[in-house]
Scaffold this motif. Sequence first.
Motif, PDB file in Angstrom:
ATOM      1  N   ASP A  34       0.822  -1.377   0.034  1.00 15.86           N
ATOM      2  CA  ASP A  34       0.134  -0.161   0.031  1.00 15.86           C
ATOM      3  C   ASP A  34       0.995   1.255  -0.175  1.00 15.86           C
ATOM      4  O   ASP A  34       2.161   1.042   0.201  1.00 15.86           O
ATOM      5  N   TYR A  43      -1.499   9.457 -10.651  1.00 12.07           N
ATOM      6  CA  TYR A  43      -1.869   8.217 -10.987  1.00 12.07           C
ATOM      7  C   TYR A  43      -1.428   8.181 -12.333  1.00 12.07           C
ATOM      8  O   TYR A  43      -1.414   8.975 -13.335  1.00 12.07           O
ATOM      9  N   SER A  47      -0.077   2.599 -11.536  1.00  9.89           N
ATOM     10  CA  SER A  47      -0.835   2.605 -10.337  1.00  9.89           C
ATOM     11  C   SER A  47      -2.231   1.904 -10.445  1.00  9.89           C
ATOM     12  O   SER A  47      -2.605   0.994  -9.563  1.00  9.89           O
ATOM     13  N   LYS A  48      -2.580   1.918 -11.546  1.00  5.30           N
ATOM     14  CA  LYS A  48      -4.005   1.181 -11.874  1.00  5.30           C
ATOM     15  C   LYS A  48      -3.624  -0.551 -11.865  1.00  5.30           C
ATOM     16  O   LYS A  48      -4.158  -1.235 -11.401  1.00  5.30           O
ATOM     17  N   GLU A  51      -3.355  -1.356  -8.217  1.00  5.50           N
ATOM     18  CA  GLU A  51      -4.621  -1.296  -7.449  1.00  5.50           C
ATOM     19  C   GLU A  51      -5.317  -2.562  -7.894  1.00  5.50           C
ATOM     20  O   GLU A  51      -5.915  -3.599  -7.268  1.00  5.50           O
ATOM     21  N   LYS A  52      -4.981  -3.566  -9.009  1.00 12.77           N
ATOM     22  CA  LYS A  52      -5.528  -4.860  -9.674  1.00 12.77           C
ATOM     23  C   LYS A  52      -4.817  -5.798  -8.854  1.00 12.77           C
ATOM     24  O   LYS A  52      -5.465  -6.994  -8.581  1.00 12.77           O
ATOM     25  N   SER A  55      -3.362  -3.415  -4.231  1.00 16.34           N
ATOM     26  CA  SER A  55      -2.833  -2.294  -3.486  1.00 16.34           C
ATOM     27  C   SER A  55      -3.788  -1.185  -3.340  1.00 16.34           C
ATOM     28  O   SER A  55      -4.491  -0.783  -3.960  1.00 16.34           O
ATOM     29  N   LYS A  56      -3.435  -0.518  -2.101  1.00 22.85           N
ATOM     30  CA  LYS A  56      -4.381   0.599  -1.799  1.00 22.85           C
ATOM     31  C   LYS A  56      -3.565   2.058  -1.808  1.00 22.85           C
ATOM     32  O   LYS A  56      -2.465   1.915  -1.110  1.00 22.85           O
ATOM     33  N   ILE A  57      -3.984   3.047  -2.230  1.00 22.48           N
ATOM     34  CA  ILE A  57      -3.265   4.087  -2.237  1.00 22.48           C
ATOM     35  C   ILE A  57      -4.081   5.371  -1.357  1.00 22.48           C
ATOM     36  O   ILE A  57      -5.173   5.589  -1.360  1.00 22.48           O
ATOM     37  N   TYR A  58      -3.328   5.734  -0.389  1.00 25.31           N
ATOM     38  CA  TYR A  58      -3.893   6.923   0.558  1.00 25.31           C
ATOM     39  C   TYR A  58      -2.952   8.016   0.226  1.00 25.31           C
ATOM     40  O   TYR A  58      -1.694   8.110   0.304  1.00 25.31           O
TER      41      TYR A  58
END
Length: 366
Positions: A34, A43, A47-48, A51-52, A55-58
């Motif tokens: 993450d 992004y 990053s896409k 996420e697949k 992963s989480k993006i904060y």
Amino acid sequence: MKRRVLQANLDGTGGAFSLMYQLQKQLSNEYIFDYYWMGKFVYSSRSKELEKLGSKIYEDNLRKNKIAGHLLLPWHFYHFLKNKDYDIVHINADLAYKELLYLIPAKMAGVKKIIIHSHSSGVNGDHKKLKMILHNICKPFLKGKGVIYLTCSKVAAKWMFGKNNNAVMLNNGVNLKQFQYDYKIRQRIRKKLNLKGIVLGAVGNLSYQKNPFFLIDLMCNFDSPEKYTLLFVGDGDSRNDVEDYAKKRGVYDKCIFYGNVANVVELLDAMDVYLMPSRFEGLPVSAVEAQANGLSCILSNKITDEVKLLPSCKMLDIESGVAEWEREIKNITINKNRKSAVKVLKEKGFDITDTAKKLKAIYDMG
């Protein structure tokens, strides 16, 4: 069940993010990365893809006023961690005070393992003197139970942790198969961009650290400038200034400002010589990628010589001006057999699979 690791202080761009992106793909069967960034995350297709993988993006909104934002960051990060369940926080930074802003709240939140990763060896951006003062003040406080020092080079370790340190070396490995030279792609990209003659390339942020104005001066120094094209891959705060300087010096039409791109390797295929006149680096991932592609490289002697992996890589002075660089470029015999470079880099431990194994061992400890 996969373990989650929080990668702190990465904004979706740059060499450190590129490395972690590649490592995430290698370790995706056991670990999910993450990402926490104090500003707006950049992004992209990368990053896409992350996420697949889960992963989480904060992202926090703390960079409108950087002074206030940095003061608020430890408080925000502490409360963020108290509401999560991370037992590993991996902090990536170029300056000690940035590491400390994440380290202190991570300790207070009870994170069991905190990794401090040094990626550079100098000060970039605005307010360099102030940053240097803060860096030196904060260096002695980068320690504590469960804290692991990680570095990409000896010079980066000394920069962040001092002369006598126990930092673990983690090579900035790359996906050698991905970066292997492809002649067909070279032909396609050169046709698409109408590239002729010798293409000089540079990949990286257009910033003080990367010294892009030096390359504009270099283009002005050729007695036959029509033979050369300068291809900049990357973006940054100085882009407009660099473009204006190229126009002022009369070489703008021989420069291509390509901007950020996810698939850098296609542009490396199109190049003939890779240039990096940086004022400082840790160990630049982009220079490793260029050598994996088999490019002849000319790098600043301000960069650690640990990055010199091929005989075709030369280290030259930047302080004496562009004349020496011009002579070296003219004397280069363009390499036709670029595919064999990956074998050499594999033998020297710069395959991303080897880097991933070492990082996994560090995550698995304890």
